[in-house]
Design a protein around this motif. Structure first.
Motif, PDB file in Angstrom:
ATOM      1  N   ASP A 137       0.916  -0.428  -0.069  1.00  0.00           N
ATOM      2  CA  ASP A 137      -0.526  -0.138  -0.305  1.00  0.00           C
ATOM      3  C   ASP A 137       1.162   1.461  -0.062  1.00  0.00           C
ATOM      4  O   ASP A 137       1.090   1.626   0.867  1.00  0.00           O
ATOM      5  N   GLN A 138       1.365   1.718  -0.872  1.00  0.00           N
ATOM      6  CA  GLN A 138       2.604   2.451  -1.237  1.00  0.00           C
ATOM      7  C   GLN A 138       2.412   3.901  -2.268  1.00  0.00           C
ATOM      8  O   GLN A 138       1.562   3.257  -3.564  1.00  0.00           O
ATOM      9  N   SER A 139       3.047   4.352  -1.963  1.00  0.00           N
ATOM     10  CA  SER A 139       3.028   5.962  -3.130  1.00  0.00           C
ATOM     11  C   SER A 139       4.398   5.649  -4.296  1.00  0.00           C
ATOM     12  O   SER A 139       4.777   4.853  -3.822  1.00  0.00           O
ATOM     13  N   ILE A 140       4.129   5.894  -5.550  1.00  0.00           N
ATOM     14  CA  ILE A 140       4.784   5.278  -6.865  1.00  0.00           C
ATOM     15  C   ILE A 140       5.061   7.245  -7.161  1.00  0.00           C
ATOM     16  O   ILE A 140       3.680   7.001  -7.226  1.00  0.00           O
ATOM     17  N   LYS A 141       6.346   7.743  -7.416  1.00  0.00           N
ATOM     18  CA  LYS A 141       6.727   9.124  -8.021  1.00  0.00           C
ATOM     19  C   LYS A 141       6.611   8.587  -9.573  1.00  0.00           C
ATOM     20  O   LYS A 141       7.949   7.457  -9.462  1.00  0.00           O
ATOM     21  N   ILE A 142       6.332   8.611 -11.165  1.00  0.00           N
ATOM     22  CA  ILE A 142       6.824   7.262 -11.384  1.00  0.00           C
ATOM     23  C   ILE A 142       8.005   8.863 -12.593  1.00  0.00           C
ATOM     24  O   ILE A 142       6.955  10.163 -12.531  1.00  0.00           O
ATOM     25  N   ASP A 143       8.767   8.836 -12.894  1.00  0.00           N
ATOM     26  CA  ASP A 143      10.003   9.713 -12.874  1.00  0.00           C
ATOM     27  C   ASP A 143       9.648   9.733 -14.957  1.00  0.00           C
ATOM     28  O   ASP A 143      10.199   9.330 -15.672  1.00  0.00           O
ATOM     29  N   SER A 144       8.984  10.906 -15.092  1.00  0.00           N
ATOM     30  CA  SER A 144       8.401  10.903 -16.226  1.00  0.00           C
ATOM     31  C   SER A 144       8.970  12.092 -16.936  1.00  0.00           C
ATOM     32  O   SER A 144       8.422  13.049 -18.545  1.00  0.00           O
ATOM     33  N   SER A 145      10.646  12.825 -16.955  1.00  0.00           N
ATOM     34  CA  SER A 145      10.870  12.979 -17.415  1.00  0.00           C
ATOM     35  C   SER A 145      11.818  13.154 -18.987  1.00  0.00           C
ATOM     36  O   SER A 145      12.620  13.852 -19.280  1.00  0.00           O
ATOM     37  N   GLN A 146      11.893  11.371 -19.210  1.00  0.00           N
ATOM     38  CA  GLN A 146      12.126  11.017 -20.600  1.00  0.00           C
ATOM     39  C   GLN A 146      11.191  10.491 -20.901  1.00  0.00           C
ATOM     40  O   GLN A 146      10.109  10.094 -20.539  1.00  0.00           O
ATOM     41  N   SER A 162       7.920  12.988 -22.560  1.00  0.00           N
ATOM     42  CA  SER A 162       7.700  12.976 -22.320  1.00  0.00           C
ATOM     43  C   SER A 162       6.569  14.076 -21.806  1.00  0.00           C
ATOM     44  O   SER A 162       6.707  14.998 -22.072  1.00  0.00           O
ATOM     45  N   PRO A 163       5.567  14.274 -20.435  1.00  0.00           N
ATOM     46  CA  PRO A 163       4.641  14.724 -20.052  1.00  0.00           C
ATOM     47  C   PRO A 163       5.022  16.359 -19.424  1.00  0.00           C
ATOM     48  O   PRO A 163       4.102  16.708 -18.995  1.00  0.00           O
ATOM     49  N   GLY A 164       7.088  15.497 -19.326  1.00  0.00           N
ATOM     50  CA  GLY A 164       7.485  16.564 -18.634  1.00  0.00           C
ATOM     51  C   GLY A 164       7.718  17.146 -16.833  1.00  0.00           C
ATOM     52  O   GLY A 164       7.912  17.977 -15.879  1.00  0.00           O
ATOM     53  N   LYS A 165       6.772  15.643 -16.098  1.00  0.00           N
ATOM     54  CA  LYS A 165       7.058  16.225 -14.634  1.00  0.00           C
ATOM     55  C   LYS A 165       6.544  14.731 -13.940  1.00  0.00           C
ATOM     56  O   LYS A 165       5.826  13.687 -14.909  1.00  0.00           O
ATOM     57  N   ASN A 166       6.834  14.341 -12.657  1.00  0.00           N
ATOM     58  CA  ASN A 166       6.520  13.083 -12.272  1.00  0.00           C
ATOM     59  C   ASN A 166       5.323  13.193 -11.678  1.00  0.00           C
ATOM     60  O   ASN A 166       4.405  13.848 -11.711  1.00  0.00           O
ATOM     61  N   ILE A 167       4.997  11.779 -12.201  1.00  0.00           N
ATOM     62  CA  ILE A 167       3.350  11.543 -11.753  1.00  0.00           C
ATOM     63  C   ILE A 167       3.148  10.697 -10.653  1.00  0.00           C
ATOM     64  O   ILE A 167       3.961   9.704 -10.940  1.00  0.00           O
ATOM     65  N   VAL A 168       1.969  11.036  -9.968  1.00  0.00           N
ATOM     66  CA  VAL A 168       1.832  10.766  -8.550  1.00  0.00           C
ATOM     67  C   VAL A 168       1.040   9.250  -8.958  1.00  0.00           C
ATOM     68  O   VAL A 168       0.064   9.513  -9.431  1.00  0.00           O
ATOM     69  N   CYS A 169       1.556   8.636  -8.368  1.00  0.00           N
ATOM     70  CA  CYS A 169       0.830   7.150  -8.913  1.00  0.00           C
ATOM     71  C   CYS A 169       0.581   5.889  -6.777  1.00  0.00           C
ATOM     72  O   CYS A 169       0.926   6.552  -5.821  1.00  0.00           O
TER      73      CYS A 169
END
Length: 433
Positions: A137-146, A162-169
């Motif tokens: 049960d954990q938060s994950i931040k996708i590094d979407s810079s690439q 890249s959409p340009g920022k981290n995506i919170v999941c």
């Protein structure tokens, strides 16, 4: 005809009488306001839901009055369920205040953002949570810079920008299938994966409601569920939130082992705006040749972001769970300067016939009194005319957002149980999980 839009069996011209009525300030500030103040709000629902709706209106009226219209911050306030046992007086000033903010077309967008936050916050309190503890049960931040590079179904190289920022999941799983290399895994990687886009009508990032629902699902459903949040307007209008969702989908199927899955079977799901994103992501995957999910699970999805009124949306003027003006302002903010209303990624209801034929099997459920009912009816009608038969249920006496209201009435509880059964059926749960 080119100057008409066909919605749920009703032709509406931009200058038709119903459009004129819908945008009449005098009607907005008198008849509808009087309706809210009369105590009849929620009359269309069963008694338990109607009582909940009236208290919700009263509670939000108090909260909105105590904040500045342009403020984004939410004040500390007593729980809705701390005051729900108290009777609401007729012609309550707080109900009048709610009507004022809901019906005034000139309200600041942030007022509607606040109203969405309050509604989600109140509903979240009604969601029962099981006592079982999930191993993941954990938060994950996708590094979407690439950008993501992969190979499509034809063997051609494709690049997802890249959409340009981290995506919170957020990742939910009953079992820990994705331990680090130094730890021994208790369970093998699952063959299956659920990717879920949260709702919020584009204005709210409050995922507390759906996270509670999914946490309950995960206790009885041993498949990793990956929940995706996205940016919201006005700072990030279309296409940014959609690009984030598409990137997150591509990332999840590419990096599935990090989520505890082999992703041999994937179900894409979402509610409200998230349901619209799920369908739009599928349509773009078809165009670019990215692998498709095994199935689509859409709960009361937002499928039409064009500025036209249908019968069910007009009914939203007296709906406490998805007020018409709040929905309208959120869609205006999401569209921003985008003028192609028939862009299928903006409004997937306008997808081409060829793309509709290529979709995986779709499960759709929408409430009988949901302002977005006509969106789903029109999509199902188009599919059936093409010989495609999705699983479609109109939940009797249910509103928008019923997934978070299972504790309010038997009708809502039944609808939620059906959705959970659909989720398991979409994978054909027999065999290895």
């Amino acid at each position: 005809k080119s100057d008409h839009k066909f919605l749920s069996g009703v032709f509406l011209k931009e200058d038709s009488s119903i459009m004129t009525v819908a945008h009449s300030n005098s009607l907005r500030n008198s008849s509808f306001s009087n309706f809210f103040e009369s105590g009849e709000i929620g009359f269309q629902y069963p008694i338990g839901v109607s009582a909940f709706a009236k208290h919700l209106v009263e509670y939000i009226g108090i909260r909105v009055r105590k904040t500045r219209p342009a403020s984004v911050s939410l004040p500390r306030s007593p729980s809705l369920f701390e005051t729900i046992s108290k009777p609401i007086p007729e012609n309550s000033s707080e109900t009048q205040n709610y009507a004022k903010y809901i019906l005034d077309p000139n309200n600041h967008l942030y007022t509607h953002k606040q109203i969405c936050e309050y509604i989600f916050g109140c509903i979240a309190e009604s969601v029962p949570v099981t006592d079982n503890i999930l191993e993941v049960d954990q938060s994950i931040k996708i590094d979407s810079s690439q950008s993501i590079e992969t190979v499509n179904s034809l063997g051609n190289r494709i690049v997802i920008p890249s959409p340009g920022k981290n995506i919170v999941c957020h990742l939910f799983s009953k079992y820990n299938r994705c331990s680090s290399e130094n730890e021994q895994k208790k369970f093998p990687l699952s063959q299956k994966l659920v990717i879920y886009f949260v709702g919020g009508e584009y204005l709210s990032n409050n995922s507390s409601v759906i996270k509670k629902v999914i946490k309950n699902w995960s206790n009885d459903f041993p498949v990793p569920i990956f929940v995706v949040q996205y940016s919201s307007p006005p700072t990030k209008p279309y296409p940014h939130p959609f690009n984030e969702c598409y990137y997150a989908y591509a990332w999840a199927v590419t990096n599935c082992q990090m989520l505890g899955s082999l992703a041999e079977q994937v179900v894409l799901a979402g509610d409200s705006a998230g349901g619209g994103f799920a369908l739009s992501v599928c349509l773009r995957a078809i165009k670019e040749g990215l692998r498709l999910p095994q199935g689509l699970l859409l709960m009361y999805p937002t499928l039409n972001n064009s500025p036209f009124v249908s019968a069910s949306r007009f009914f939203g003027y007296i709906d406490p769970f998805l007020p018409f003006n709040t929905m309208q302002r959120s869609q205006e903010s999401y569209r921003d300067s985008h003028k192609n209303y028939e862009d299928p990624y903006l409004s997937p209801i306008f997808a081409s016939d060829d793309d509709l034929r290529k979709l995986p099997h779709i499960h759709i459920m929408v409430g009988q009194f949901d302002p977005l009912l006509d969106d789903s009816v029109l999509l199902v009608s188009r599919l059936r005319h093409k010989g495609i038969y999705p699983t479609f249920v109109i939940a009797r006496e249910c509103s928008h957002g019923f997934l978070g209201l299972s504790n309010v009435s038997e009708q809502y509880r039944s609808a939620c149980q059906i959705v959970f059964q659909w989720l398991k059926r979409a994978f054909q749960m027999e065999g290895n999980q």
